[in-house]
Design a protein around this motif. Sequence first.
Motif, PDB file in Angstrom:
ATOM      1  N   THR A 216      55.091  27.934 -12.442  1.00  0.00           N
ATOM      2  CA  THR A 216      55.856  27.770 -11.204  1.00  0.00           C
ATOM      3  C   THR A 216      54.984  27.789  -9.965  1.00  0.00           C
ATOM      4  OG1 THR A 216      56.225  30.154 -11.065  1.00  0.00           O
ATOM      5  CG2 THR A 216      57.908  28.842 -12.174  1.00  0.00           C
ATOM      6  N   THR A 217      53.767  28.322 -10.072  1.00  0.00           N
ATOM      7  CA  THR A 217      52.913  28.471  -8.886  1.00  0.00           C
ATOM      8  C   THR A 217      51.806  27.445  -8.804  1.00  0.00           C
ATOM      9  OG1 THR A 217      51.543  30.076 -10.094  1.00  0.00           O
ATOM     10  CG2 THR A 217      53.322  30.940  -8.715  1.00  0.00           C
ATOM     11  N   VAL A 218      51.561  26.720  -9.887  1.00  0.00           N
ATOM     12  CA  VAL A 218      50.530  25.682  -9.862  1.00  0.00           C
ATOM     13  C   VAL A 218      51.091  24.420 -10.475  1.00  0.00           C
ATOM     14  CG1 VAL A 218      48.554  27.232  -9.952  1.00  0.00           C
ATOM     15  CG2 VAL A 218      49.604  26.488 -12.071  1.00  0.00           C
ATOM     16  N   GLU A 219      50.579  23.308 -10.059  1.00  0.00           N
ATOM     17  CA  GLU A 219      51.000  22.031 -10.629  1.00  0.00           C
ATOM     18  C   GLU A 219      49.855  21.052 -10.543  1.00  0.00           C
ATOM     19  OE1 GLU A 219      53.011  20.304  -6.536  1.00  0.00           O
ATOM     20  OE2 GLU A 219      54.282  20.861  -8.222  1.00  0.00           O
ATOM     21  N   ILE A 220      49.907  20.019 -11.384  1.00  0.00           N
ATOM     22  CA  ILE A 220      48.855  18.998 -11.349  1.00  0.00           C
ATOM     23  C   ILE A 220      49.020  18.169 -10.096  1.00  0.00           C
ATOM     24  CG2 ILE A 220      47.863  17.031 -12.558  1.00  0.00           C
ATOM     25  CD1 ILE A 220      48.968  18.178 -15.139  1.00  0.00           C
ATOM     26  N   LYS A 221      47.997  18.129  -9.277  1.00  0.00           N
ATOM     27  CA  LYS A 221      48.074  17.426  -7.999  1.00  0.00           C
ATOM     28  C   LYS A 221      47.762  15.937  -8.171  1.00  0.00           C
ATOM     29  CE  LYS A 221      48.984  21.118  -5.673  1.00  0.00           C
ATOM     30  NZ  LYS A 221      50.253  21.323  -5.012  1.00  0.00           N
ATOM     31  N   ASP A 222      48.481  15.129  -7.474  1.00  0.00           N
ATOM     32  CA  ASP A 222      48.261  13.686  -7.468  1.00  0.00           C
ATOM     33  C   ASP A 222      46.914  13.390  -6.837  1.00  0.00           C
ATOM     34  OD1 ASP A 222      48.335  10.935  -7.135  1.00  0.00           O
ATOM     35  OD2 ASP A 222      50.512  10.947  -6.837  1.00  0.00           O
ATOM     36  N   LYS A 223      46.203  12.418  -7.376  1.00  0.00           N
ATOM     37  CA  LYS A 223      44.890  12.075  -6.835  1.00  0.00           C
ATOM     38  C   LYS A 223      44.978  11.516  -5.426  1.00  0.00           C
ATOM     39  CE  LYS A 223      42.643  11.230 -11.276  1.00  0.00           C
ATOM     40  NZ  LYS A 223      41.921  10.257 -12.117  1.00  0.00           N
ATOM     41  N   GLU A 224      46.176  11.057  -5.038  1.00  0.00           N
ATOM     42  CA  GLU A 224      46.344  10.512  -3.701  1.00  0.00           C
ATOM     43  C   GLU A 224      46.674  11.598  -2.682  1.00  0.00           C
ATOM     44  OE1 GLU A 224      49.285   7.496  -3.922  1.00  0.00           O
ATOM     45  OE2 GLU A 224      48.104   6.193  -5.222  1.00  0.00           O
ATOM     46  N   ASN A 225      46.657  12.847  -3.141  1.00  0.00           N
ATOM     47  CA  ASN A 225      46.932  13.963  -2.238  1.00  0.00           C
ATOM     48  C   ASN A 225      45.926  13.939  -1.095  1.00  0.00           C
ATOM     49  OD1 ASN A 225      46.869  16.833  -1.218  1.00  0.00           O
ATOM     50  ND2 ASN A 225      48.483  16.991  -2.763  1.00  0.00           N
ATOM     51  N   LYS A 226      46.391  14.323   0.098  1.00  0.00           N
ATOM     52  CA  LYS A 226      45.541  14.245   1.290  1.00  0.00           C
ATOM     53  C   LYS A 226      44.443  15.309   1.303  1.00  0.00           C
ATOM     54  CE  LYS A 226      49.098  12.201   4.230  1.00  0.00           C
ATOM     55  NZ  LYS A 226      49.912  12.358   5.451  1.00  0.00           N
ATOM     56  N   LYS A 227      44.561  16.333   0.472  1.00  0.00           N
ATOM     57  CA  LYS A 227      43.556  17.375   0.469  1.00  0.00           C
ATOM     58  C   LYS A 227      42.234  16.816  -0.056  1.00  0.00           C
ATOM     59  CE  LYS A 227      46.472  21.454   0.176  1.00  0.00           C
ATOM     60  NZ  LYS A 227      46.706  22.729  -0.511  1.00  0.00           N
ATOM     61  N   SER A 228      41.167  17.558   0.148  1.00  0.00           N
ATOM     62  CA  SER A 228      39.838  17.110  -0.244  1.00  0.00           C
ATOM     63  C   SER A 228      39.739  16.977  -1.758  1.00  0.00           C
ATOM     64  CB  SER A 228      38.783  18.096   0.251  1.00  0.00           C
ATOM     65  OG  SER A 228      38.883  19.312  -0.457  1.00  0.00           O
ATOM     66  N   GLU A 229      38.780  16.200  -2.191  1.00  0.00           N
ATOM     67  CA  GLU A 229      38.586  15.973  -3.629  1.00  0.00           C
ATOM     68  C   GLU A 229      38.270  17.282  -4.340  1.00  0.00           C
ATOM     69  OE1 GLU A 229      35.598  13.437  -6.560  1.00  0.00           O
ATOM     70  OE2 GLU A 229      35.700  12.997  -4.402  1.00  0.00           O
ATOM     71  N   GLU A 230      37.490  18.139  -3.676  1.00  0.00           N
ATOM     72  CA  GLU A 230      37.122  19.419  -4.278  1.00  0.00           C
ATOM     73  C   GLU A 230      38.352  20.296  -4.481  1.00  0.00           C
ATOM     74  OE1 GLU A 230      34.325  23.339  -3.376  1.00  0.00           O
ATOM     75  OE2 GLU A 230      34.383  21.655  -1.960  1.00  0.00           O
ATOM     76  N   GLN A 231      39.240  20.329  -3.481  1.00  0.00           N
ATOM     77  CA  GLN A 231      40.450  21.135  -3.585  1.00  0.00           C
ATOM     78  C   GLN A 231      41.363  20.607  -4.686  1.00  0.00           C
ATOM     79  OE1 GLN A 231      42.157  21.212   0.305  1.00  0.00           O
ATOM     80  NE2 GLN A 231      40.678  22.673   1.113  1.00  0.00           N
ATOM     81  N   ASN A 232      41.477  19.279  -4.783  1.00  0.00           N
ATOM     82  CA  ASN A 232      42.296  18.693  -5.835  1.00  0.00           C
ATOM     83  C   ASN A 232      41.746  19.023  -7.216  1.00  0.00           C
ATOM     84  OD1 ASN A 232      44.429  17.385  -4.468  1.00  0.00           O
ATOM     85  ND2 ASN A 232      43.071  15.737  -3.838  1.00  0.00           N
ATOM     86  N   MET A 233      40.424  19.003  -7.344  1.00  0.00           N
ATOM     87  CA  MET A 233      39.798  19.322  -8.615  1.00  0.00           C
ATOM     88  C   MET A 233      40.062  20.780  -8.985  1.00  0.00           C
ATOM     89  SD  MET A 233      35.828  18.914  -9.788  1.00  0.00           S
ATOM     90  CE  MET A 233      35.267  20.310  -8.800  1.00  0.00           C
ATOM     91  N   ASN A 234      39.951  21.676  -7.995  1.00  0.00           N
ATOM     92  CA  ASN A 234      40.215  23.090  -8.240  1.00  0.00           C
ATOM     93  C   ASN A 234      41.666  23.322  -8.626  1.00  0.00           C
ATOM     94  OD1 ASN A 234      37.611  24.031  -7.708  1.00  0.00           O
ATOM     95  ND2 ASN A 234      37.973  24.083  -5.505  1.00  0.00           N
ATOM     96  N   GLN A 235      42.574  22.604  -7.969  1.00  0.00           N
ATOM     97  CA  GLN A 235      43.991  22.747  -8.284  1.00  0.00           C
ATOM     98  C   GLN A 235      44.287  22.250  -9.700  1.00  0.00           C
ATOM     99  OE1 GLN A 235      45.713  20.638  -4.968  1.00  0.00           O
ATOM    100  NE2 GLN A 235      46.180  22.513  -3.889  1.00  0.00           N
ATOM    101  N   GLN A 236      43.650  21.159 -10.089  1.00  0.00           N
ATOM    102  CA  GLN A 236      43.844  20.645 -11.438  1.00  0.00           C
ATOM    103  C   GLN A 236      43.310  21.620 -12.470  1.00  0.00           C
ATOM    104  OE1 GLN A 236      42.869  16.672 -12.523  1.00  0.00           O
ATOM    105  NE2 GLN A 236      43.534  15.783 -10.587  1.00  0.00           N
ATOM    106  N   PHE A 237      42.166  22.225 -12.160  1.00  0.00           N
ATOM    107  CA  PHE A 237      41.579  23.190 -13.090  1.00  0.00           C
ATOM    108  C   PHE A 237      42.499  24.401 -13.263  1.00  0.00           C
ATOM    109  CE2 PHE A 237      38.908  26.876 -14.091  1.00  0.00           C
ATOM    110  CZ  PHE A 237      38.296  26.424 -15.251  1.00  0.00           C
ATOM    111  N   MET A 238      43.044  24.896 -12.137  1.00  0.00           N
ATOM    112  CA  MET A 238      43.971  26.028 -12.205  1.00  0.00           C
ATOM    113  C   MET A 238      45.218  25.662 -12.992  1.00  0.00           C
ATOM    114  SD  MET A 238      43.765  27.979  -8.553  1.00  0.00           S
ATOM    115  CE  MET A 238      44.288  26.574  -7.596  1.00  0.00           C
ATOM    116  N   SER A 239      45.695  24.441 -12.782  1.00  0.00           N
ATOM    117  CA  SER A 239      46.877  23.976 -13.497  1.00  0.00           C
ATOM    118  C   SER A 239      46.618  23.942 -14.992  1.00  0.00           C
ATOM    119  CB  SER A 239      47.270  22.583 -13.009  1.00  0.00           C
ATOM    120  OG  SER A 239      47.604  22.594 -11.649  1.00  0.00           O
ATOM    121  N   MET A 240      45.478  23.390 -15.385  1.00  0.00           N
ATOM    122  CA  MET A 240      45.138  23.306 -16.798  1.00  0.00           C
ATOM    123  C   MET A 240      44.980  24.693 -17.409  1.00  0.00           C
ATOM    124  SD  MET A 240      45.241  20.200 -17.581  1.00  0.00           S
ATOM    125  CE  MET A 240      46.562  20.194 -16.374  1.00  0.00           C
TER     126      MET A 240
END
Length: 489
Positions: A216-240
């Motif tokens: 409920t607190t993490v989700e796979i972020k879309d690559k088109e998300n406006k956040k930086s690539e590093e933040q998206n990668m970290n979010q994906q890692f947390m999601s996984m």
Amino acid sequence: MNFIKRALCSVTRKKGKSLILFAVIFVLGNVIAGSIAIQQSTQNVEKSVKKQLGGMATLEIDYENNQEEVMKAGSDIEQLKVDLIKKVGESPYVKYYDYNASTWAETKELKSVVADSEQFGGMEGFSLKGSNYSKILDVEESKIKLVNGKVFTQEDIDNGKNVGLISSKVAEENGLSVGDQMVMDMRGNDFSEDGNNKELFKIDVPIQIIGIFEPTTVEIKDKENKKSEEQNMNQQFMSMQQINTIYLPNKTVLEISKNYLEEMKKVAPDSHYFEGSEENSGEYYTPIYVLKTPDDVDAFKEETQPLLPKLYTVKASTDQYEQIGGSMKKMSQISGYVVMIAVIATLLIISLVVLLFMRDRKHELGIYLSLGDKRSHVMGQIIIEMLIISGIALILSLITGNFLGKMVSESLLNSDILNNTNDQMNMFMGFDGLGSTELTTDDIMNAYEVKFSLGYIVTYLVVGLGTVLLAAILPLLYIVRLNPKKIMM
């Protein structure tokens, strides 16, 4: 004519002096109002962000402040004992707690969910998270949502049964559902000097699925998300990490880990897996304490720290704000100094301005006293005059000062003065049992808002009117010293 009517007439009759006093109070009031607005807003940000982070704490080795000692101690560092974990859990600040054993299981047949195999190295496997709390702390704290099945029973925990909860995505990937017997093919691998991975053995661990959850607190972020690539990668890692977690009783995790270690020693006793580590049959747990309120964090730390072994510290979920909320603290500190300076300046300036006006009105005040008017009435007239003028000035500056505070704070947030703090740590990542949390400076900045609130209005009016009344002391002392006989001669 009583002194109240005289005060009203004096304000309207002597427009020039009233305007001068009004202008002085209005200008200084804007400074005070703007500073209080900034201070209140920064405090509100801290409260709201810490409330979102929650009041969770854990006990861990303090690597940051004891790097050399930790390196020297190596594997000899004392591990946390269950008795100590339970003793800390008895604190009046603790709502409930859990302590988790954990390990990693690399698999092939049992498929984990991978967002980008190249990005994360293509490693497939699961994080096995043990629990001693039958309701599962992550479910209670809404970090995961149970969508099917049930949580553990106390019997499952006490006997270390091979029962577990998996995520809905893992269940879908492997065609599993509640009640199925899942076989986790735990692989023993070794890496040669040339970097190649060699499989040494396989252990099949049967696990009955009793529940399926969704994060409920993490989700796979879309690559088109406006956040930086590093933040998206970290979010994906947390999601996984969350999606590929299997919840099991603590005893089950420890037994799996023990069997794996024994098999590894049989098959490859000289493996690099054992390099730099001594045989250790002890149990290692990560304790998690959920406090009754985030406001109890500091008190809990103060109470718990003396109980911990050397090199250990208390880490809380709210530490994330302490790490990257420096800009807000700096701005709150600056606004606090400005309030103090503005109050002192207001006291001095208003006192001197009113005192000069009193000297010009010496004959007027002398006539009142010579006609038998009480000094208290004359003093009351002066106070009412000041309150009428200052009241209007303060109410107007309450509005304009709020806008001033908003403009100044936006300017400060965009300046290098505060950005130096932000550059030290733009993002805080939590993989310490307190939740896979990502807090950025943008999150804190977005939570900042200068607005009208009851607290702001009350604080400003109390400070403003209190300052004006204190500034009236010197002029009132002048009135007390007036001698009507000398004035009229």
